[in-house]
Write an enzyme that holds these catalytic residues in place. Structure first.
Site, mmCIF file in Angstrom:
data_model
loop_
_atom_site.group_PDB
_atom_site.id
_atom_site.type_symbol
_atom_site.label_atom_id
_atom_site.label_comp_id
_atom_site.label_asym_id
_atom_site.label_seq_id
_atom_site.Cartn_x
_atom_site.Cartn_y
_atom_site.Cartn_z
ATOM 1 N N THR A 18 0.795 -1.223 0.000
ATOM 2 C CA THR A 18 0.000 0.000 0.000
ATOM 3 C C THR A 18 0.831 1.278 0.000
ATOM 4 O OG1 THR A 18 -0.163 -0.080 2.422
ATOM 5 C CG2 THR A 18 -1.932 -1.123 1.172
ATOM 6 N N SER A 19 2.123 1.179 0.291
ATOM 7 C CA SER A 19 2.957 2.376 0.303
ATOM 8 C C SER A 19 4.424 1.992 0.161
ATOM 9 C CB SER A 19 2.754 3.179 1.600
ATOM 10 O OG SER A 19 3.230 2.457 2.716
ATOM 11 N N GLY A 20 5.222 2.993 -0.173
ATOM 12 C CA GLY A 20 6.672 2.803 -0.247
ATOM 13 C C GLY A 20 7.359 4.008 0.361
ATOM 14 N N GLY A 85 6.906 -10.442 -1.425
ATOM 15 C CA GLY A 85 7.380 -11.590 -2.192
ATOM 16 C C GLY A 85 6.432 -12.031 -3.285
ATOM 17 N N ASP A 248 10.901 -8.342 1.909
ATOM 18 C CA ASP A 248 10.848 -7.404 3.027
ATOM 19 C C ASP A 248 10.902 -8.095 4.387
ATOM 20 O OD1 ASP A 248 8.278 -8.470 2.808
ATOM 21 O OD2 ASP A 248 7.316 -6.545 2.381
ATOM 22 N N THR A 249 10.310 -9.287 4.490
ATOM 23 C CA THR A 249 10.377 -9.984 5.772
ATOM 24 C C THR A 249 11.797 -10.427 6.089
ATOM 25 O OG1 THR A 249 8.128 -10.785 5.397
ATOM 26 C CG2 THR A 249 9.366 -11.820 7.171
ATOM 27 N N THR A 270 0.877 -5.392 7.310
ATOM 28 C CA THR A 270 -0.283 -5.863 6.555
ATOM 29 C C THR A 270 -0.428 -7.368 6.716
ATOM 30 O OG1 THR A 270 -0.029 -4.068 4.947
ATOM 31 C CG2 THR A 270 -1.323 -5.973 4.262
ATOM 32 N N GLU A 315 -6.808 -2.478 8.219
ATOM 33 C CA GLU A 315 -6.631 -1.497 7.153
ATOM 34 C C GLU A 315 -7.860 -1.444 6.253
ATOM 35 O OE1 GLU A 315 -3.127 -2.942 5.319
ATOM 36 O OE2 GLU A 315 -1.781 -2.242 6.898
ATOM 37 N N GLY A 417 5.537 -2.171 11.955
ATOM 38 C CA GLY A 417 4.575 -1.179 12.417
ATOM 39 C C GLY A 417 3.719 -1.647 13.574
#
Length: 483
Positions: A18-20, A85, A248-249, A270, A315, A417
């Protein structure tokens, strides 16, 4: 972050569904300092009932972020990119992207795992990949794309010469050089967890051309230099792009501030990724039954974990409420949940009906009504239901992981987060029965930056990375109640 000329400044691009954002980091005096310099929205693009990622829009934001870094006076040593991923782009013979990458939220893979298991038994398939069976795994997306070509008379896959996973695709668009980074590739369900290479025989058996996969590279590999035109328009010069832990994980787990290996981790965003770090995968019938996944980590480790639907639930409810004129901040949501902490109803966060409903609030209400539970009377009760359902699920999954751990799990590190949510952290400590160590919030960007620092020769192994992180960012500890 003041610039001191010759300092090593590392630019991390951390992209989510949803964002960067772009974060600059520097190690000085044994401490890491960071500064967010750019943030942008990311969204799924719907076209004709199909769901895509607009990588050209993302690329535009990466360029804008690099320009902002240059204009701030930062001398960037290197750039690293991490993303979610499984998703990928198809590159043609001429080196061009053939179409926008499909999103893992696209329903085109519904029913594909069951179709695959008719030709390759589930247990055999799992032993070859060690990956949790989810219908959006790369292997099922590729299978679906080949099937689409056959059924529709299209030729996307016959024109594909290489697939590039999302972080590798963006690095390619910046540099013109291709790599296939291990941690992100491992989410595909096509990489053998023991050999750490693509199982090309498995691909062939499923009608997937094995030549579309590149050779595996590992975190810390230099992809290439920024293309001259990008170096010029951004003002950065031809800075190296480093293949960090591209998933990212994997970047987030690299940033767990643990002193030893006796821990579990929960990367809370998320998605909630709950797992353990080991040197060998968890395979066999018990792992198949538990649907445990074995994904790649830094230093050749294996992230033995479960994917749990996380803040996606909240969300999407927030989006429904905002559309109805009710907007809440995350601190307000936490206060609402605490006010209704005794609300009794629970859902299974991983119920497929919550994957991509049109209205999450309505879907949860329908699920609770269908199971004979109390339906929330207001938004506060809904938030409490979501948080308590997540905490219960964390306790259940940690119990599964204990049977695969080759060590005693003494504590749970919550990063990302969700680690800022004290109410959920307290619930999680109660549900798991062990201390919860919360923080750092910015774990993914931290891990990205630290792998770049390793590539620059400033940091040693992952334990030195973690010592620096532990000394740079505060954490909070939540203990289960006595008795």
């Amino acid at each position: 972050m003041p610039n001191s000329g010759t300092d090593n400044n590392f630019l991390a691009f951390d992209l989510g569904a949803t964002s960067g954002r772009a974060v600059a980091g520097r190690i000085s005096g044994g401490r890491l300092t960071m500064e967010e310099i750019y943030r942008f929205p990311n969204r799924i693009l719907e076209r004709g009932g199909r769901y895509y990622w607009d990588v050209y829009e993302i690329l535009g934001h990466l360029k804008a972020a690099m320009k902002a870094a240059a204009e701030s006076g930062l001398r960037i040593t290197s750039i690293g990119i991490d993303t979610w991923g499984v998703d990928f782009g198809c590159i043609g013979e001429d080196g061009e992207l053939l179409e926008l990458p499909r999103s893992y939220r696209d329903p085109y893979t519904e029913g594909v795992p069951e179709e695959v298991f008719r030709s390759i038994p589930r247990g055999e398939f799992y032993s070859a990949s060690g990956i949790q069976i989810m219908n959006f795994n790369t292997v099922f997306q590729l299978y679906a794309l080949y099937r689409e070509d056959r059924e529709n008379g299209t030729d996307l896959m016959s024109r594909t010469r290489r697939i590039l996973f999302m972080p590798d695709l963006l690095s390619y668009m910046l540099t013109g050089s291709m790599v296939c980074e291990y941690t992100d590739a491992s989410t595909s369900a096509l990489v053998n967890p023991v050999t750490k290479d693509f199982d090309r025989n498995l691909a062939s058996r499923l009608g997937i051309d094995p030549s579309i996969f590149g050779n595996i590279s590992y975190p810390g590999t230099q992809v290439g230099l920024l293309k001259p035109e990008i170096a010029s328009v951004t003002g950065l010069g031809q800075v190296p792009v480093i293949a960090v832990a591209g998933h990212d994980t994997a970047s987030a787990i690299a940033a767990v501030p643990a002193a030893d290996g006796n821990f579990a981790y929960l990367s809370s965003g998320t998605w909630s990724l709950l797992g353990i770090e080991q040197d060998r995968p968890a395979l066999g019938e018990d792992a198949v039954n538990a649907n445990i996944t074995n994904e790649g980590g830094i230093d050749g480790t294996v992230r033995c974990l479960k994917n749990i639907t996380g803040m996606w639930l909240l969300e999407q409810c927030r989006a429904s409420w905002a559309a109805a004129g009710r907007s809440y901040t995350y601190p307000e949501l936490q206060e609402m949940a605490e006010r209704e902490s005794d609300f009794p109803s629970r859902i299974n966060p991983d119920d497929p009906r919550f994957a991509c409903p049109k209205d999450m609030d309505a879907e949860i209400r329908a699920a609770l009504a269908g199971s004979g539970q109390v339906v929330p009377a207001d938004d506060a009760q809904m938030v409490s239901c979501i948080y308590r359902s997540l905490a219960d699920r964390y306790g259940e999954v940690l119990g599964m992981l204990r049977q695969f751990a080759r060590f005693s799990i003494d504590r749970l590190h919550v990063i990302g987060g969700g680690s800022a949510n004290d109410f959920l952290n307290r619930l999680t400590a109660e549900s798991t029965g062990i201390p919860v160590v919360a923080g750092p919030v910015e774990a993914t960007a931290i891990g990205n930056i630290m792998v770049q620092a390793r590539a620059a020769g400033l940091v040693g192994d992952r334990w030195e990375m973690r010592r620096i992180i532990a000394g740079s960012f505060p954490v909070r500890v939540f203990r289960p109640s006595a008795g």
